[in-house]
Design a protein around this motif. Structure first.
Motif, PDB file in Angstrom:
ATOM      1  N   SER A  11       0.806  -1.226   0.000  1.00 55.71           N
ATOM      2  CA  SER A  11       0.000   0.000   0.000  1.00 55.71           C
ATOM      3  C   SER A  11       0.833   1.267   0.000  1.00 55.71           C
ATOM      4  N   LEU A  12       2.117   1.150   0.347  1.00 55.64           N
ATOM      5  CA  LEU A  12       2.937   2.357   0.424  1.00 55.64           C
ATOM      6  C   LEU A  12       3.685   2.635  -0.869  1.00 55.64           C
ATOM      7  N   SER A  13       3.959   1.581  -1.643  1.00 60.34           N
ATOM      8  CA  SER A  13       4.901   1.753  -2.746  1.00 60.34           C
ATOM      9  C   SER A  13       4.356   2.648  -3.850  1.00 60.34           C
ATOM     10  N   ASP A  14       3.046   2.635  -4.077  1.00 61.59           N
ATOM     11  CA  ASP A  14       2.526   3.593  -5.068  1.00 61.59           C
ATOM     12  C   ASP A  14       1.464   4.469  -4.401  1.00 61.59           C
ATOM     13  N   PHE A  28      19.254  17.186   5.685  1.00 59.31           N
ATOM     14  CA  PHE A  28      18.394  17.566   4.568  1.00 59.31           C
ATOM     15  C   PHE A  28      17.281  18.468   5.083  1.00 59.31           C
ATOM     16  N   ASN A  29      16.634  19.136   4.157  1.00 58.33           N
ATOM     17  CA  ASN A  29      15.576  20.051   4.573  1.00 58.33           C
ATOM     18  C   ASN A  29      14.250  19.337   4.803  1.00 58.33           C
ATOM     19  N   SER A  30      14.180  18.075   4.443  1.00 57.69           N
ATOM     20  CA  SER A  30      12.918  17.357   4.539  1.00 57.69           C
ATOM     21  C   SER A  30      13.243  15.906   4.860  1.00 57.69           C
ATOM     22  N   THR A  31      12.243  15.052   4.782  1.00 63.30           N
ATOM     23  CA  THR A  31      12.499  13.629   4.958  1.00 63.30           C
ATOM     24  C   THR A  31      12.365  12.922   3.608  1.00 63.30           C
ATOM     25  N   THR A  32      12.567  11.620   3.637  1.00 63.85           N
ATOM     26  CA  THR A  32      12.476  10.787   2.438  1.00 63.85           C
ATOM     27  C   THR A  32      13.367  11.341   1.327  1.00 63.85           C
ATOM     28  N   THR A  33      14.661  11.485   1.633  1.00 66.16           N
ATOM     29  CA  THR A  33      15.562  12.102   0.685  1.00 66.16           C
ATOM     30  C   THR A  33      16.413  11.079  -0.054  1.00 66.16           C
ATOM     31  N   PHE A  34      17.046  10.178   0.681  1.00 65.56           N
ATOM     32  CA  PHE A  34      17.907   9.198   0.007  1.00 65.56           C
ATOM     33  C   PHE A  34      17.260   7.812   0.024  1.00 65.56           C
ATOM     34  N   TYR A  35      15.939   7.791   0.266  1.00 66.21           N
ATOM     35  CA  TYR A  35      15.205   6.528   0.254  1.00 66.21           C
ATOM     36  C   TYR A  35      13.787   6.850  -0.184  1.00 66.21           C
ATOM     37  N   ASP A  36      12.991   5.808  -0.475  1.00 62.47           N
ATOM     38  CA  ASP A  36      11.633   6.072  -0.940  1.00 62.47           C
ATOM     39  C   ASP A  36      10.625   5.831   0.181  1.00 62.47           C
ATOM     40  N   SER A  37       9.346   5.938  -0.159  1.00 61.66           N
ATOM     41  CA  SER A  37       8.327   5.895   0.896  1.00 61.66           C
ATOM     42  C   SER A  37       8.261   4.540   1.597  1.00 61.66           C
ATOM     43  N   THR A  38       8.766   3.470   0.941  1.00 66.65           N
ATOM     44  CA  THR A  38       8.752   2.179   1.618  1.00 66.65           C
ATOM     45  C   THR A  38      10.022   1.940   2.427  1.00 66.65           C
ATOM     46  N   GLY A  39      10.954   2.882   2.338  1.00 71.31           N
ATOM     47  CA  GLY A  39      12.188   2.729   3.091  1.00 71.31           C
ATOM     48  C   GLY A  39      13.308   2.073   2.294  1.00 71.31           C
ATOM     49  N   GLN A  40      13.108   1.911   0.992  1.00 68.65           N
ATOM     50  CA  GLN A  40      14.159   1.358   0.135  1.00 68.65           C
ATOM     51  C   GLN A  40      15.183   2.450  -0.150  1.00 68.65           C
ATOM     52  N   LEU A  41      16.464   2.107  -0.010  1.00 65.67           N
ATOM     53  CA  LEU A  41      17.514   3.096  -0.259  1.00 65.67           C
ATOM     54  C   LEU A  41      17.575   3.453  -1.732  1.00 65.67           C
ATOM     55  N   ASN A  42      17.841   4.725  -1.979  1.00 66.33           N
ATOM     56  CA  ASN A  42      18.139   5.153  -3.339  1.00 66.33           C
ATOM     57  C   ASN A  42      19.657   5.231  -3.422  1.00 66.33           C
ATOM     58  N   LEU A  63       9.243   8.248  20.883  1.00 64.84           N
ATOM     59  CA  LEU A  63      10.693   8.118  20.723  1.00 64.84           C
ATOM     60  C   LEU A  63      11.060   6.658  20.477  1.00 64.84           C
ATOM     61  N   ARG A  64      10.649   6.135  19.329  1.00 67.15           N
ATOM     62  CA  ARG A  64      11.111   4.806  18.920  1.00 67.15           C
ATOM     63  C   ARG A  64      11.073   4.757  17.397  1.00 67.15           C
ATOM     64  N   PRO A  65      11.901   3.891  16.804  1.00 64.75           N
ATOM     65  CA  PRO A  65      12.008   3.890  15.346  1.00 64.75           C
ATOM     66  C   PRO A  65      10.672   3.555  14.682  1.00 64.75           C
ATOM     67  N   SER A  66      10.387   4.235  13.593  1.00 59.10           N
ATOM     68  CA  SER A  66       9.146   3.984  12.874  1.00 59.10           C
ATOM     69  C   SER A  66       9.371   2.863  11.866  1.00 59.10           C
ATOM     70  N   MET A  67       8.282   2.499  11.210  1.00 60.09           N
ATOM     71  CA  MET A  67       8.358   1.444  10.208  1.00 60.09           C
ATOM     72  C   MET A  67       9.377   1.776   9.119  1.00 60.09           C
ATOM     73  N   ARG A  68       9.283   3.013   8.606  1.00 63.82           N
ATOM     74  CA  ARG A  68      10.176   3.378   7.506  1.00 63.82           C
ATOM     75  C   ARG A  68      11.611   3.503   7.999  1.00 63.82           C
ATOM     76  N   GLU A  69      11.774   4.071   9.186  1.00 65.41           N
ATOM     77  CA  GLU A  69      13.129   4.223   9.724  1.00 65.41           C
ATOM     78  C   GLU A  69      13.800   2.867   9.925  1.00 65.41           C
ATOM     79  N   SER A  70      13.006   1.877  10.343  1.00 64.80           N
ATOM     80  CA  SER A  70      13.570   0.535  10.506  1.00 64.80           C
ATOM     81  C   SER A  70      14.064  -0.004   9.173  1.00 64.80           C
ATOM     82  N   SER A  71      13.244   0.180   8.135  1.00 68.91           N
ATOM     83  CA  SER A  71      13.642  -0.342   6.823  1.00 68.91           C
ATOM     84  C   SER A  71      14.899   0.356   6.331  1.00 68.91           C
ATOM     85  N   VAL A  72      14.938   1.685   6.476  1.00 68.27           N
ATOM     86  CA  VAL A  72      16.100   2.430   5.984  1.00 68.27           C
ATOM     87  C   VAL A  72      17.354   1.986   6.728  1.00 68.27           C
TER      88      VAL A  72
END
Lengths: 378, 328
Positions: free
Chosen positions: A98-101, B77-91, B125-134
Motif C-alpha cells: 500500500s505504500l509503494s505507489d 536535509f531540509n525534509s524527509t524521504t531524501t535518500f530513500y523512498d516511501s517504503t524505506g528502500q535506499l536510493n 521516541l522509537r524507530p518507525s516502520m520506515r526508519e527501521s527499513s532504511v
C-alpha cells in the motif's frame, strides 16, 4: 492560514477510515509537526485487535502533503517489521504494497494501508504464538487455527507472566440478519476470549485457561452476555472440545432472545387499545414504549421499559408529568414502579388490563406527589 | 562485514547542538546522514588482581573488540524521504552522489558514513516502520562499509547507527528535545539502544583536554610558523634567509591561497612590526585588515542576499505544495 486544522487531504483519508472501516477504529489524538502553523499531521489510531486495542501513530508531513505517511507501532512491537523482508540487495524491487505507489488524493488509501498492516500484524502475532515452547498450546493452535477470523496474541512483560490470548469468533450465524430492521452499523459477533498461561516445562497438570465472553455493547439491546453462564472447563479439556457445546448453548439462547422480541412487540401492540397509540416506541428491539395518558385535566406520560427476560420479568413503569416542573424546569418524574400485580402466565390482554387498573389508581398518587413537590419549591 | 557491538557512541557537544538547532529551526521533519569513525580502544580495566582470576573480563575483551563510534559531523536535509523512498528502500544512486560530493569537499577527511538520523516533532521516541527499513538496508549494504580504525585485526562495519530526535508531546515541559541513539544489529534485526556520550560535557571528559590534538581543515602552516619563530628570536639577514628558504618549501598551491588572503603582504614582513620601525608598518597592516574586513562584509552581504532568495524560493515551493494539497 487557519490554526489547528487538519489539512483537507489528510482529513478526507481519516474520515474515510473512520466511516468505512469494517472494524471500528478511532482517532485518539492529533498533533502538529510544523514549526510555524498548527496543521495537524500526526495522529494516534486506536485499532481493535484480539479483543484489545493497539495504538499506532500515523505520521504525515504537512510540509509535503503528497508524501506517503509513516507508522510507529506500539512499544512492545519492536520486532514487528512489515514490508521489510524483501530487497536484501536493494536492486530487486520489493513486492507491491500500500505504500509503494502511494496517492494522497485517493482517500481510501489510509484505510487499505492500515488494514494491510493489521493483517500483517495478525500474522506476526500468530508466528510469535507458534514459537512458544508449550506442547499444550501447540496442540490447541493446531486444532483451532482453521477457524475463520480467529486472532491470537502474545503478551509478555517484565512483571507479568507470559500469556497467550485467543479471540475465537463464535457462531456462524448472522445476528444482524436475525433481527428484522436492525440498525446496527457493525456486524455483531460474540467472541470467546481464552487466555492460556504459558506452561513451564515439567510443571504439573495444566491449569484451566481464563474464559470470558466478549461482545459489543450494542448487543445488550438483544442479549446480555453477562447473564450467560459459561459451561465448565473440565480437566484435560481442549478448545476444540469446549467450543461446540458452548456454541450450541449460545445459539439456542440467541434464538430465544430473538423470539422474545416478538413477544415484547405483541405486548406493546396490546397496550394500544387501552392507552392509545404510543407517543414513542422502540421498533427494533421493542424494549421501550411511551404513552400519553390523562386523568381529568392531569396529563402525564407513561414510560414502559421491558427487560430482556420479559415476560418472565415484569416491565418497569415510570410516570412523567406534562404539567409539573421542578426548579430546574425539568418535568417531574415518579420513581420506578414495579409494585403492580404480575404473572408471566397471564394472557397478554390480562397483563395489560391489570396494569391499566393499577395506573388508574397510581396516577392520583402521582398527581399528589407532583403538587407536593411544587409546594415545597415555594 | 562484521556485525560487532559498539561499546558506546560519542558525539561532540557542538555537533549535537547544531544538529538539534537544524531540527528545531526546520519548518517540518528532517533527516540526514551521520559521519564519523569507529575506533578500537584497548580496554583500560587494569586491576590489581591476578589476571588468571579475572577470567570474565579477559574473555570478554578477547571475544569482541571494544569499539567506540564517534559522530564528528552530519549532513542535514531540509525534509524527509531524501535518500530513500516511501517504503524505506535506499536510493543507492543518490546516496552515492551525496557521499562523493561530500568527499570532494574535504578529501583528506577520514570520516565515513556511519549512520543516519531522523528528527520528527511530537512523535513517540522509537524507530518507525520506515526508519527501521532504511536503517536495516543501510546496514546491509556492503558498498558503504568502512574499516575500524586503530584495530589490531581488520574489522569492517556498516553504517549501523541511528539517531532519533523528537520533541515532547506537551509543550510546557522543561526540556524541549528528546534523543536516543541506536546501533542496528543486522544479525538479530534489532535496534540496540546505546548511550550517547556528549564529549566535553561532564567531569568524565576532563582527561580529554590533556590528550587533545587539534584537527582542523586549515592549510598546513608549519613552514611559516618556523619562519616566524626564528625571525622573532634574532633579527638578522641570516634568519631572513632561513625564513625565505622555509617559504620556498611551501607548495605552490598553498602559497597562492595564502597570497590571496594576504594580498601581497608577505608573512616575513610581519617581523618588522617589532622594534623601532613598527610605526611605519602598522598603518600598512591596518589598511590590509580594513581591506579584509571590507571583503568579508561584501561576502556576508552576498550570502545574505542569496539566503534570502533561497528562503523566498522555499516559501514559494511550500505554497505550491500546499496549493496542490488544497490548503489555500
Amino acid at each position: 492560514m487557519a490554526i489547528d486544522t487538519v489539512p483537507p487531504l489528510f482529513a478526507a483519508q481519516l474520515n474515510y477510515l473512520v466511516t468505512h472501516s469494517p472494524i471500528p477504529m478511532k482517532v485518539e489524538q492529533m498533533w502538529s509537526g510544523s514549526k510555524y502553523h498548527g496543521l495537524f499531521d500526526r495522529f494516534t489510531l486506536v485499532i481493535p485487535f484480539c479483543l484489545d486495542y493497539i495504538k499506532w501513530d500515523v505520521i504525515y508531513n504537512a510540509q509535503y502533503p503528497l508524501a506517503a505517511p509513516d507508522i510507529i507501532f506500539g512499544p512492545e512491537d519492536e520486532s514487528f517489521r512489515p514490508f521489510h523482508a524483501a530487497g536484501e540487495e536493494g536492486d530487486l524491487k520489493s513486492p507491491k504494497n500500500s505504500l509503494s505507489d502511494w496517492n494522497t488524493k485517493d482517500h481510501t488509501r489510509l484505510l487499505s494501508l492500515i488494514l494491510e498492516l493489521r493483517d500483517l500484524y495478525m500474522a506476526y502475532q500468530r508466528k510469535r504464538v507458534g514459537e512458544v515452547d508449550d506442547d499444550r498450546l501447540k496442540f490447541e493452535i493446531s486444532t483451532v487455527i482453521s477457524k475463520k477470523g480467529i486472532e491470537m496474541s502474545m503478551s509478555s512483560g517484565a512483571e507479568k507472566p507470559e500469556e497467550v490470548k485467543f479471540a475465537v469468533p463464535l457462531l456462524e450465524m448472522d445476528i444482524n440478519k436475525m433481527v428484522t430492521g436492525c440498525t446496527w452499523r457493525h456486524q455483531q459477533k460474540i467472541f470467546l476470549q481464552v487466555i492460556f498461561p504459558v506452561g513451564r516445562k515439567y510443571s504439573s497438570a495444566p491449569t484451566a485457561p481464563r474464559l470470558k465472553l466478549v461482545a459489543s455493547s450494542e448487543l445488550k439491546a438483544l442479549f446480555s452476555i453477562e447473564d450467560f453462564r459459561l459451561p465448565p472447563w473440565l480437566e484435560g479439556m481442549c478448545m476444540a472440545e469446549y467450543l461446540p457445546t458452548l456454541e450450541e448453548m449460545l445459539e439456542s439462547q440467541i434464538a430465544d432472545a430473538v423470539s422474545l422480541i416478538d413477544i415484547r412487540r405483541k405486548f406493546i401492540v396490546a397496550l394500544a387499545p387501552l392507552f392509545g397509540r404510543p407517543v414513542e416506541a422502540d421498533p427494533v428491539f421493542c424494549r421501550k414504549a411511551t404513552f400519553l395518558a390523562s386523568s381529568g385535566v392531569f396529563t402525564f406520560l407513561v414510560h414502559f421499559s421491558l427487560p430482556l427476560q420479559f415476560p418472565k420479568l415484569q416491565p418497569v413503569l415510570m410516570l412523567q408529568s406534562s404539567q409539573h416542573f421542578n426548579s430546574h424546569s425539568a418535568p417531574i418524574k415518579s420513581p420506578l414502579l414495579t409494585n403492580f400485580p404480575w404473572s408471566p402466565r397471564w394472557e397478554t390482554s390480562e397483563m395489560v388490563e391489570r396494569m391499566f387498573d393499577f395506573l388508574a389508581e397510581e396516577c392520583l398518587n402521582f398527581k399528589k406527589y407532583c403538587n407536593e413537590s411544587l409546594l415545597q419549591q415555594r | 562485514m562484521d556485525d560487532l557491538p559498539l561499546q558506546k557512541i560519542q558525539i561532540s557537544g557542538p555537533t549535537l547542538a547544531s544538529m538539534i538547532q537544524r531540527f528545531s529551526s526546520s519548518p517540518g521533519d528532517v533527516d540526514g546522514l551521520l559521519f564519523g569513525r569507529v575506533a578500537h580502544i584497548t580496554p583500560s580495566n587494569f586491576s590489581d588482581d591476578d589476571p588468571t582470576t579475572t577470567t570474565s573480563s579477559s574473555t570478554l575483551s578477547s571475544d569482541s573488540p571494544t569499539l567506540i563510534a564517534t559522530i564528528t559531523s552530519f549532513f542535514c536535509f531540509n525534509s524527509t524521504t531524501t535518500f530513500y523512498d516511501s517504503t524505506g528502500q535506499l536510493n543507492v544512486v543518490s546516496l552515492r552522489r551525496l557521499l562523493s560530493s561530500d568527499r570532494d569537499r574535504d578529501s583528506n577527511s577520514p570520516n565515513s558514513l556511519i549512520g543516519w538520523f531522523s528528527g520528527r516533532r511530537k512523535t513517540p521516541l522509537r524507530p518507525s516502520m520506515r526508519e527501521s527499513s532504511v536503517t536495516s538496508s543501510l546496514s546491509s549494504k556492503i558498498q558503504f562499509s568502512f574499516q575500524v580504525e586503530n584495530s589490531p585485526k581488520s574489522y569492517t562495519l556498516s553504517p549501523c547507527i541511528f539517531l532519533l530526535l523528537t520533541t515532547p508531546f506537551q509543550d510546557q515541559l522543561i526540556h524541549t528535545h528528546d534523543f536516543r541513539a541506536y546501533q542496528f544489529r543486522l544479525s538479530t534485526d534489532y535496534f540496540e539502544p546505546k548511550t550517547l556520550y556528549v564529549v566535553n560535557i561532564g567531569p568524565a571528559f576532563r582527561g580529554h583536554y590533556g590528550a587533545f590534538s587539534p584537527n582542523s581543515p586549515f592549510p598546513a602552516l608549519s613552514c611559516e610558523l618556523r619562519g616566524l619563530h626564528s625571525s622573532s628570536m634574532v633579527e638578522d639577514s641570516k634568519s631572513d634567509g632561513e625564513s625565505l628558504r622555509g617559504m620556498r618549501k611551501i607548495s605552490k598551491e598553498d602559497q597562492e591561497e595564502l597570497n590571496a588572503c594576504a594580498e601581497g603582504f608577505e608573512v616575513g614582513r610581519l617581523s618588522r612590526l617589532m622594534g623601532s620601525e613598527a610605526a611605519n608598518y602598522t598603518a600598512e597592516l591596518e589598511e590590509l585588515y580594513d581591506k579584509m574586513l571590507a571583503k568579508l562584509d561584501g561576502l556576508a552581504r552576498v550570502v545574505e542576499k542569496s539566503s534570502a532568495r533561497v528562503l523566498e524560493q522555499e516559501n514559494h515551493n511550500l505554497k505550491l505544495r500546499h496549493k496542490i494539497a488544497g490548503l489555500e
